[in-house]
Design a protein around this motif. Structure first.
Motif, PDB file in Angstrom:
ATOM      1  N   SER A 113      45.268  49.125  35.782  1.00 24.71           N
ATOM      2  CA  SER A 113      46.484  48.965  36.590  1.00 24.71           C
ATOM      3  C   SER A 113      46.908  47.507  36.729  1.00 24.71           C
ATOM      4  O   SER A 113      47.935  47.223  37.347  1.00 24.71           O
ATOM      5  CB  SER A 113      46.271  49.572  37.979  1.00 24.71           C
ATOM      6  OG  SER A 113      45.285  48.850  38.682  1.00 24.71           O
ATOM      7  N   SER A 114      46.164  46.577  36.157  1.00 26.18           N
ATOM      8  CA  SER A 114      46.505  45.150  36.265  1.00 26.18           C
ATOM      9  C   SER A 114      47.673  44.813  35.345  1.00 26.18           C
ATOM     10  O   SER A 114      47.662  45.157  34.163  1.00 26.18           O
ATOM     11  CB  SER A 114      45.312  44.276  35.885  1.00 26.18           C
ATOM     12  OG  SER A 114      44.261  44.483  36.790  1.00 26.18           O
ATOM     13  N   PRO A 115      48.650  44.073  35.882  1.00 21.65           N
ATOM     14  CA  PRO A 115      49.826  43.750  35.062  1.00 21.65           C
ATOM     15  C   PRO A 115      49.617  42.528  34.162  1.00 21.65           C
ATOM     16  O   PRO A 115      50.192  42.449  33.095  1.00 21.65           O
ATOM     17  CB  PRO A 115      50.910  43.477  36.103  1.00 21.65           C
ATOM     18  CG  PRO A 115      50.169  43.037  37.319  1.00 21.65           C
ATOM     19  CD  PRO A 115      48.844  43.731  37.277  1.00 21.65           C
ATOM     20  N   THR A 116      48.777  41.572  34.573  1.00 15.13           N
ATOM     21  CA  THR A 116      48.657  40.330  33.809  1.00 15.13           C
ATOM     22  C   THR A 116      47.354  40.276  33.031  1.00 15.13           C
ATOM     23  O   THR A 116      46.362  40.934  33.374  1.00 15.13           O
ATOM     24  CB  THR A 116      48.722  39.106  34.748  1.00 15.13           C
ATOM     25  OG1 THR A 116      47.573  39.139  35.602  1.00 15.13           O
ATOM     26  CG2 THR A 116      49.997  39.105  35.575  1.00 15.13           C
ATOM     27  N   GLU A 117      47.376  39.444  31.996  1.00 11.34           N
ATOM     28  CA  GLU A 117      46.193  39.276  31.146  1.00 11.34           C
ATOM     29  C   GLU A 117      45.053  38.599  31.912  1.00 11.34           C
ATOM     30  O   GLU A 117      43.883  38.920  31.700  1.00 11.34           O
ATOM     31  CB  GLU A 117      46.546  38.451  29.898  1.00 11.34           C
ATOM     32  CG  GLU A 117      47.453  39.171  28.926  1.00 11.34           C
ATOM     33  CD  GLU A 117      46.783  40.401  28.328  1.00 11.34           C
ATOM     34  OE1 GLU A 117      45.574  40.358  28.028  1.00 11.34           O
ATOM     35  OE2 GLU A 117      47.471  41.424  28.187  1.00 11.34           O
ATOM     36  N   SER A 118      45.363  37.665  32.800  1.00 13.06           N
ATOM     37  CA  SER A 118      44.314  36.969  33.550  1.00 13.06           C
ATOM     38  C   SER A 118      43.579  37.929  34.487  1.00 13.06           C
ATOM     39  O   SER A 118      42.351  37.844  34.632  1.00 13.06           O
ATOM     40  CB  SER A 118      44.895  35.797  34.335  1.00 13.06           C
ATOM     41  OG  SER A 118      45.840  36.258  35.285  1.00 13.06           O
ATOM     42  N   GLN A 119      44.311  38.840  35.113  1.00 14.29           N
ATOM     43  CA  GLN A 119      43.649  39.829  35.968  1.00 14.29           C
ATOM     44  C   GLN A 119      42.783  40.766  35.137  1.00 14.29           C
ATOM     45  O   GLN A 119      41.681  41.144  35.541  1.00 14.29           O
ATOM     46  CB  GLN A 119      44.683  40.630  36.757  1.00 14.29           C
ATOM     47  CG  GLN A 119      45.350  39.846  37.866  1.00 14.29           C
ATOM     48  CD  GLN A 119      46.414  40.654  38.581  1.00 14.29           C
ATOM     49  OE1 GLN A 119      46.947  41.625  38.052  1.00 14.29           O
ATOM     50  NE2 GLN A 119      46.747  40.228  39.804  1.00 14.29           N
ATOM     51  N   LYS A 120      43.279  41.136  33.976  1.00 12.74           N
ATOM     52  CA  LYS A 120      42.483  41.995  33.097  1.00 12.74           C
ATOM     53  C   LYS A 120      41.206  41.297  32.655  1.00 12.74           C
ATOM     54  O   LYS A 120      40.137  41.899  32.582  1.00 12.74           O
ATOM     55  CB  LYS A 120      43.314  42.440  31.893  1.00 12.74           C
ATOM     56  CG  LYS A 120      44.361  43.469  32.252  1.00 12.74           C
ATOM     57  CD  LYS A 120      45.020  44.030  31.034  1.00 12.74           C
ATOM     58  CE  LYS A 120      46.052  45.057  31.502  1.00 12.74           C
ATOM     59  NZ  LYS A 120      46.387  46.013  30.502  1.00 12.74           N
ATOM     60  N   MET A 121      41.301  40.006  32.360  1.00  7.72           N
ATOM     61  CA  MET A 121      40.124  39.239  31.966  1.00  7.72           C
ATOM     62  C   MET A 121      39.124  39.169  33.118  1.00  7.72           C
ATOM     63  O   MET A 121      37.918  39.298  32.911  1.00  7.72           O
ATOM     64  CB  MET A 121      40.541  37.829  31.528  1.00  7.72           C
ATOM     65  CG  MET A 121      39.389  37.003  31.010  1.00  7.72           C
ATOM     66  SD  MET A 121      38.532  37.734  29.619  1.00  7.72           S
ATOM     67  CE  MET A 121      39.652  37.357  28.306  1.00  7.72           C
ATOM     68  N   PHE A 122      39.627  38.983  34.332  1.00  7.12           N
ATOM     69  CA  PHE A 122      38.757  38.958  35.510  1.00  7.12           C
ATOM     70  C   PHE A 122      37.992  40.273  35.638  1.00  7.12           C
ATOM     71  O   PHE A 122      36.768  40.286  35.844  1.00  7.12           O
ATOM     72  CB  PHE A 122      39.597  38.692  36.773  1.00  7.12           C
ATOM     73  CG  PHE A 122      38.824  38.816  38.045  1.00  7.12           C
ATOM     74  CD1 PHE A 122      37.945  37.819  38.441  1.00  7.12           C
ATOM     75  CD2 PHE A 122      38.954  39.947  38.846  1.00  7.12           C
ATOM     76  CE1 PHE A 122      37.212  37.931  39.613  1.00  7.12           C
ATOM     77  CE2 PHE A 122      38.225  40.073  40.019  1.00  7.12           C
ATOM     78  CZ  PHE A 122      37.355  39.064  40.406  1.00  7.12           C
ATOM     79  N   HIS A 123      38.690  41.402  35.498  1.00 12.04           N
ATOM     80  CA  HIS A 123      38.034  42.711  35.617  1.00 12.04           C
ATOM     81  C   HIS A 123      37.065  42.961  34.457  1.00 12.04           C
ATOM     82  O   HIS A 123      36.012  43.574  34.650  1.00 12.04           O
ATOM     83  CB  HIS A 123      39.083  43.824  35.694  1.00 12.04           C
ATOM     84  CG  HIS A 123      39.889  43.788  36.958  1.00 12.04           C
ATOM     85  ND1 HIS A 123      39.320  43.838  38.212  1.00 12.04           N
ATOM     86  CD2 HIS A 123      41.232  43.683  37.164  1.00 12.04           C
ATOM     87  CE1 HIS A 123      40.273  43.776  39.136  1.00 12.04           C
ATOM     88  NE2 HIS A 123      41.448  43.685  38.524  1.00 12.04           N
ATOM     89  N   ALA A 124      37.412  42.439  33.288  1.00 14.56           N
ATOM     90  CA  ALA A 124      36.504  42.591  32.146  1.00 14.56           C
ATOM     91  C   ALA A 124      35.205  41.822  32.398  1.00 14.56           C
ATOM     92  O   ALA A 124      34.110  42.303  32.054  1.00 14.56           O
ATOM     93  CB  ALA A 124      37.182  42.099  30.871  1.00 14.56           C
ATOM     94  N   MET A 125      35.308  40.660  33.011  1.00 12.61           N
ATOM     95  CA  MET A 125      34.104  39.876  33.344  1.00 12.61           C
ATOM     96  C   MET A 125      33.241  40.630  34.367  1.00 12.61           C
ATOM     97  O   MET A 125      32.011  40.628  34.276  1.00 12.61           O
ATOM     98  CB  MET A 125      34.501  38.503  33.889  1.00 12.61           C
ATOM     99  CG  MET A 125      35.274  37.638  32.906  1.00 12.61           C
ATOM    100  SD  MET A 125      34.253  37.067  31.565  1.00 12.61           S
ATOM    101  CE  MET A 125      33.378  35.769  32.358  1.00 12.61           C
ATOM    102  N   LYS A 126      33.909  41.269  35.337  1.00 13.74           N
ATOM    103  CA  LYS A 126      33.182  42.048  36.341  1.00 13.74           C
ATOM    104  C   LYS A 126      32.425  43.208  35.682  1.00 13.74           C
ATOM    105  O   LYS A 126      31.286  43.505  36.045  1.00 13.74           O
ATOM    106  CB  LYS A 126      34.141  42.595  37.403  1.00 13.74           C
ATOM    107  CG  LYS A 126      34.657  41.568  38.354  1.00 13.74           C
ATOM    108  CD  LYS A 126      33.570  41.201  39.320  1.00 13.74           C
ATOM    109  CE  LYS A 126      34.151  40.373  40.453  1.00 13.74           C
ATOM    110  NZ  LYS A 126      33.119  39.920  41.355  1.00 13.74           N
ATOM    111  N   VAL A 127      33.068  43.872  34.735  1.00 16.63           N
ATOM    112  CA  VAL A 127      32.402  44.975  34.031  1.00 16.63           C
ATOM    113  C   VAL A 127      31.200  44.448  33.258  1.00 16.63           C
ATOM    114  O   VAL A 127      30.134  45.082  33.222  1.00 16.63           O
ATOM    115  CB  VAL A 127      33.392  45.708  33.095  1.00 16.63           C
ATOM    116  CG1 VAL A 127      32.671  46.650  32.161  1.00 16.63           C
ATOM    117  CG2 VAL A 127      34.421  46.467  33.906  1.00 16.63           C
TER     118      VAL A 127
END
Length: 134
Positions: free
Chosen positions: A92-106
């Motif tokens: 549900s994240s709109p930006t690439e930076s938020q997606k990268m943050f969630h990918a790091m969390k995973v």
């Protein structure tokens, strides 16, 4: 409705009575309590027919491992829930930076899974040493 009659070769018609001393009776009772048999008659019939008798044994040394395994199972379940929640946020994240943050969390969560799997493998190795002795 009356009960069906069994085949003549399987119906138990003849009764055998015997006596045993206290020591033998205690031994038979102990086997009966530790086995799948529901009555002494079943047990004695299988003994007379030279069938193998399976006795169930409870090993107290595995109790400590079971507690650890249950704990690891709960931790893995909670890590899986965390990964699902992070994935939902990622999608549900709109930006690439938020997606990268969630990918790091995973990635961090999967590191935790790796640690728990290492724990599981060491426990399984210890259990195998006990149970697979020659």
């Amino acid at each position: 409705m009356p009960r069906r009659k069994g085949k003549p070769d399987t119906v138990l018609q003849n009764e055998i009575k015997t006596r045993v001393n206290d020591k033998r009776y205690e031994k038979l009772t102990d086997i009966l309590n530790k086995s799948r048999y529901h009555s002494m008659s079943e047990l004695v019939r299988d003994i007379l027919e030279n069938k193998p008798i399976k006795v169930l044994v409870h090993d107290d040394s595995l109790e400590q491992y079971m507690e650890v395994l249950v704990f690891i199972q709960k931790e893995l379940r909670s890590i899986g829930i965390n990964i699902n929640q992070i994935t939902r946020h990622f999608n549900s994240s709109p930006t690439e930076s938020q997606k990268m943050f969630h990918a790091m969390k995973v990635g961090e969560q999967f590191q935790q899974v790796g640690l728990r799997v290492d724990q599981l493998l060491s426990i399984v190795k210890e259990i195998a040493k006990k149970w697979l002795q020659k």
